[in-house]
Enzyme design. Structure first.
Site, PDB file in Angstrom:
ATOM      1  N   ARG B  36       0.926  -1.107  -0.021  1.00 49.85           N
ATOM      2  CA  ARG B  36      -0.083   0.285   0.346  1.00 49.85           C
ATOM      3  C   ARG B  36       1.238   0.883   0.368  1.00 49.85           C
ATOM      4  O   ARG B  36       0.599   2.404  -0.741  1.00 49.85           O
ATOM      5  CB  ARG B  36      -0.576  -0.157   1.040  1.00 49.85           C
ATOM      6  CG  ARG B  36      -1.456   0.751   0.992  1.00 49.85           C
ATOM      7  CD  ARG B  36      -3.177   1.001   2.547  1.00 49.85           C
ATOM      8  NE  ARG B  36      -3.248   2.172   2.869  1.00 49.85           N
ATOM      9  CZ  ARG B  36      -3.854   2.926   3.660  1.00 49.85           C
ATOM     10  NH1 ARG B  36      -2.582   1.817   4.973  1.00 49.85           N
ATOM     11  NH2 ARG B  36      -4.179   4.227   4.179  1.00 49.85           N
ATOM     12  N   HIS B 160      -5.575  -6.150  -3.791  1.00 51.13           N
ATOM     13  CA  HIS B 160      -6.835  -6.263  -2.662  1.00 51.13           C
ATOM     14  C   HIS B 160      -6.552  -8.231  -2.160  1.00 51.13           C
ATOM     15  O   HIS B 160      -7.020  -8.347  -0.878  1.00 51.13           O
ATOM     16  CB  HIS B 160      -8.173  -6.291  -2.366  1.00 51.13           C
ATOM     17  CG  HIS B 160      -8.386  -4.966  -2.393  1.00 51.13           C
ATOM     18  ND1 HIS B 160      -9.321  -4.244  -3.109  1.00 51.13           N
ATOM     19  CD2 HIS B 160      -6.768  -4.511  -2.241  1.00 51.13           C
ATOM     20  CE1 HIS B 160      -8.707  -2.128  -3.290  1.00 51.13           C
ATOM     21  NE2 HIS B 160      -8.236  -2.947  -2.264  1.00 51.13           N
ATOM     22  N   TRP B 176     -10.445  -8.876   2.104  1.00 57.69           N
ATOM     23  CA  TRP B 176     -11.267  -9.369   0.791  1.00 57.69           C
ATOM     24  C   TRP B 176     -11.212 -10.889   0.348  1.00 57.69           C
ATOM     25  O   TRP B 176     -11.701 -11.515   0.178  1.00 57.69           O
ATOM     26  CB  TRP B 176     -10.364  -8.886  -0.377  1.00 57.69           C
ATOM     27  CG  TRP B 176     -10.755  -7.214  -0.460  1.00 57.69           C
ATOM     28  CD1 TRP B 176     -11.399  -6.607  -0.547  1.00 57.69           C
ATOM     29  CD2 TRP B 176      -9.790  -6.374   0.151  1.00 57.69           C
ATOM     30  NE1 TRP B 176     -11.533  -4.978  -0.888  1.00 57.69           N
ATOM     31  CE2 TRP B 176      -9.944  -4.706   0.721  1.00 57.69           C
ATOM     32  CE3 TRP B 176      -8.490  -6.247   1.121  1.00 57.69           C
ATOM     33  CZ2 TRP B 176      -9.860  -3.894   0.264  1.00 57.69           C
ATOM     34  CZ3 TRP B 176      -7.964  -5.067   1.551  1.00 57.69           C
ATOM     35  CH2 TRP B 176      -8.473  -4.067   1.636  1.00 57.69           C
ATOM     36  N   ASP B 206     -14.997  -1.799  -5.456  1.00 55.83           N
ATOM     37  CA  ASP B 206     -14.439  -3.593  -5.996  1.00 55.83           C
ATOM     38  C   ASP B 206     -15.708  -4.232  -6.806  1.00 55.83           C
ATOM     39  O   ASP B 206     -15.147  -4.455  -7.784  1.00 55.83           O
ATOM     40  CB  ASP B 206     -14.596  -4.394  -4.512  1.00 55.83           C
ATOM     41  CG  ASP B 206     -13.347  -4.282  -4.038  1.00 55.83           C
ATOM     42  OD1 ASP B 206     -13.103  -3.695  -2.484  1.00 55.83           O
ATOM     43  OD2 ASP B 206     -11.970  -4.175  -4.175  1.00 55.83           O
TER      44      ASP B 206
END
Lengths: 288, 301
Positions: B36, B160, B176, B206
């Site tokens: 990230r 993710h 996720w 998403d």
């Protein structure tokens, strides 16, 4: 058992297994025990009888219940998860690949891995692996029997940079270094420092200091981590290939050589073009 | 700040930093937050104004405090441990290398890493990163601004597969996928699965990937073909990590370029119209003894 056919399909499975091993080992923080599994499968090799060696035989109950292998069932079970996803690859290759990945994810050198080992169910007799309570002559007996050298003995001992001993397994207790999940040369630094609170030194570790030939390498590796990484990678590869003759030299060295060759060829071609063009220029000039 | 010199010493430090990062990321199990960090440093790029991008600016107070970067100080601090041991390498390279290693140690594809990014003190304004509460149009606005494509949007969303959202950070909660420390294509499988575990997270952004027909094509491809996902992910991640970055030339390519220039001048000297070209070419020939070579050649013929 037959040798596996190392075709493109097998190589693909090896790459996938490598990635799965990275994830597994990072997740479970089990690099030390995976390295030990690879070492204990390979370290039974006898160069004069060509028995033992990295052939997956350690997965048999007869062998993993040897005193020296105490605790290794954990690593065998972890590897089973990867084998289940990639049944084609041999246990022999899988365990050695696990050892290579264990060193990689803990910050160690990249060790060249050539697949193609075959599996065996023939278990060597107990007693082929080193006894931690002994000294330099014993280390030489054990490692020379495998076909390895003094340098290999010291470099490979550097594997103690990872992990710890357990009272319920070997009877000894504790890590050798302050960062047992980091692969570096601190094992050698600690050896030269002498006794440290909370850090382990087996009699076989101390033997590396007492013997003058071994000590030379300990001092080199303590002051030069690059030299340690270089020698370790070489010795680890040797160990992982005891009794195994790779038919395909699928090594990264070849790829590097070919790119250098390509670059050289381009330079030569361009220089030749310039010379030829100037020649034609001169010819035309004379003709006018 | 000047571009780091592409000398062998720098490359050696990069390799050592790579190994340190592997150890750090595995033992701290912080692959998701490192990924990230790399993404949030790079994802501020604006292809039109050539501002933002992977330049280490994220470590500065104002940018680190942007709402979108909530929690990233942890990753910045972890990277600081590696920077201390390898002060030569730029933060820009370090953060992108961390992203590459994070994907590697969790079982993801090998992403090609080219070092040489410069560090910058200039932080972009807040709002350049995607807002998880929005939809497909917003995603396109954000990613097209960076110079990326629909395929990149879907492939990168596959990141993710790692990690989770935290209430005290983004406000969202949960992972996720079932194995948030394993890099694989399960993110897409969960997206397409109507009976997915309700505990698993699906942000509005998403869901947009399955609502939009163009995005959905890629989601379906990656759900059924992990190799295709890994291949496209590696390409998109590399693109993202190099936004606005042109790698400095190596010494060899400079030499090759120079020889090409000489060759072109030699060709141009065929055209004897302009006096100065003649001068230039004969001077070149004298300098590099090409006339000697040519006449030697002729004598041999």
């Amino acid at each position: 058992m037959a040798f596996p056919v190392v075709d493109t399909e097998y190589l693909k499975e090896i790459d996938k297994a490598r990635r799965d091993l990275r994830a597994l080992i990072a997740l479970k923080n089990c690099s030390p025990i995976m390295l030990r599994l690879a070492w204990h499968d390979a370290g039974t090799y006898d160069v004069s009888t060509k028995t033992g060696g990295p052939n997956g035989s350690i997965r048999n109950e007869e062998e993993f219940t040897h005193g020296a292998n105490s605790g290794l069932k954990i690593a065998i079970d972890f590897c089973e998860e990867v084998k289940a996803k990639h049944p084609k690859i041999t246990y022999a290759d899988l365990y050695q690949l696990a050892g290579v990945v264990a060193v990689e994810v803990t910050g160690g050198p990249t060790i060249d891995f050539v697949p193609g080992r075959k599996d065996s169910n023939i278990c060597p007799r107990e007693g082929r692996l080193p006894d931690a309570k002994r000294g330099a002559p014993h280390l030489r007996d054990i490692f020379y029997r495998m076909g390895l050298s003094d340098k290999d003995i010291v470099a490979l001992s550097g594997g103690h940079t990872l992990g710890r001993a357990h009272p319920e397994r070997s009877g000894f207790d504790g890590p050798w270094t302050n960062e047992p999940l980091k692969f570096d040369n601190s094992y050698f630094l600690e050896l030269l420092k002498g006794e440290s609170e909370g850090l382990l030194k087996l009699p076989t570790d101390k033997a590396l200091l007492d013997d003058p030939e071994f000590r030379k390498y300990v001092e080199l590796y303590a002051k030069d981590e690059d030299a340690f990484f270089r020698d370790y990678a070489e010795s680890h590869k040797k160990l992982s290939e005891l009794g195994f003759t790779p038919t395909s030299a699928r090594s990264k060295v070849m790829v590097k050589d070919s790119t250098v060759l390509a670059q050289g060829a381009v330079g030569v071609a361009v220089a030749a073009a310039v010379v030829i063009l100037s020649y034609f220029y001169e010819v035309r000039k004379r003709m006018k | 700040m000047a571009a780091p010199v592409m000398d062998p010493q720098y490359l050696k430090e990069i390799e050592k930093a790579r190994r340190d990062l592997r150890a750090l990321i595995s033992s701290n199990q912080c692959a998701p937050i490192m990924l990230r960090l790399a993404w949030h440093d790079a994802g501020t790029y604006d292809a039109k104004t050539k501002t933002g991008g992977p330049n280490g600016s994220i470590r500065h107070g104002d940018e680190l405090q942007h709402a979108a970067n909530s929690g990233l100080k942890k990753a910045v601090d972890l990277c600081e441990q590696v920077k201390e041991r390898h002060p030569q390498i730029t933060y820009a390279d370090l953060y992108q290398l961390a992203g590459v290693v994070a994907v590697e140690v969790t079982g993801g594809p090998t992403i090609d890493f080219v070092p040489g990014r410069k560090d910058s003190m200039a932080s972009p304004e807040e709002g350049r990163l995607p807002d998880a509460n929005q939809g497909a149009k917003h995603l396109r606005d954000i990613f097209y601004r960076m110079g990326l494509s629909d395929k990149d949007i879907v492939a990168l969303s596959g990141g993710h597969t790692l990690g989770r959202a935290h209430p005290e950070r983004s406000g969202f909660k949960g992972a996720w996928t079932k194995e948030p420390l394993k890099f694989d294509n399960s993110y897409y499988k969960e997206l397409l699965n109507n009976e997915s575990d309700p505990e698993l997270l699906k942000l509005r952004t998403d869901k947009a990937l399955v609502e939009d027909p163009k995005f959905k094509r890629y989601v379906e491809l990656y759900a059924k073909d992990e190799d295709a996902f890994f291949r496209d992910y590696a390409a998109s991640h590399k693109k993202l990590s190099e936004l606005g970055f042109i790698s400095p030339p190596s010494k060899l390519s400079l030499k090759v370029a120079l020889v090409f220039v000489i060759a072109i001048v030699a060709i141009l000297s065929h055209y004897e119209g302009h006096f100065s070209w003649n001068e230039l070419s004969s001077q070149f020939q004298k300098r590099f003894n090409l006339t000697d070579l040519a006449s030697k050649f002729q004598k041999r013929m």
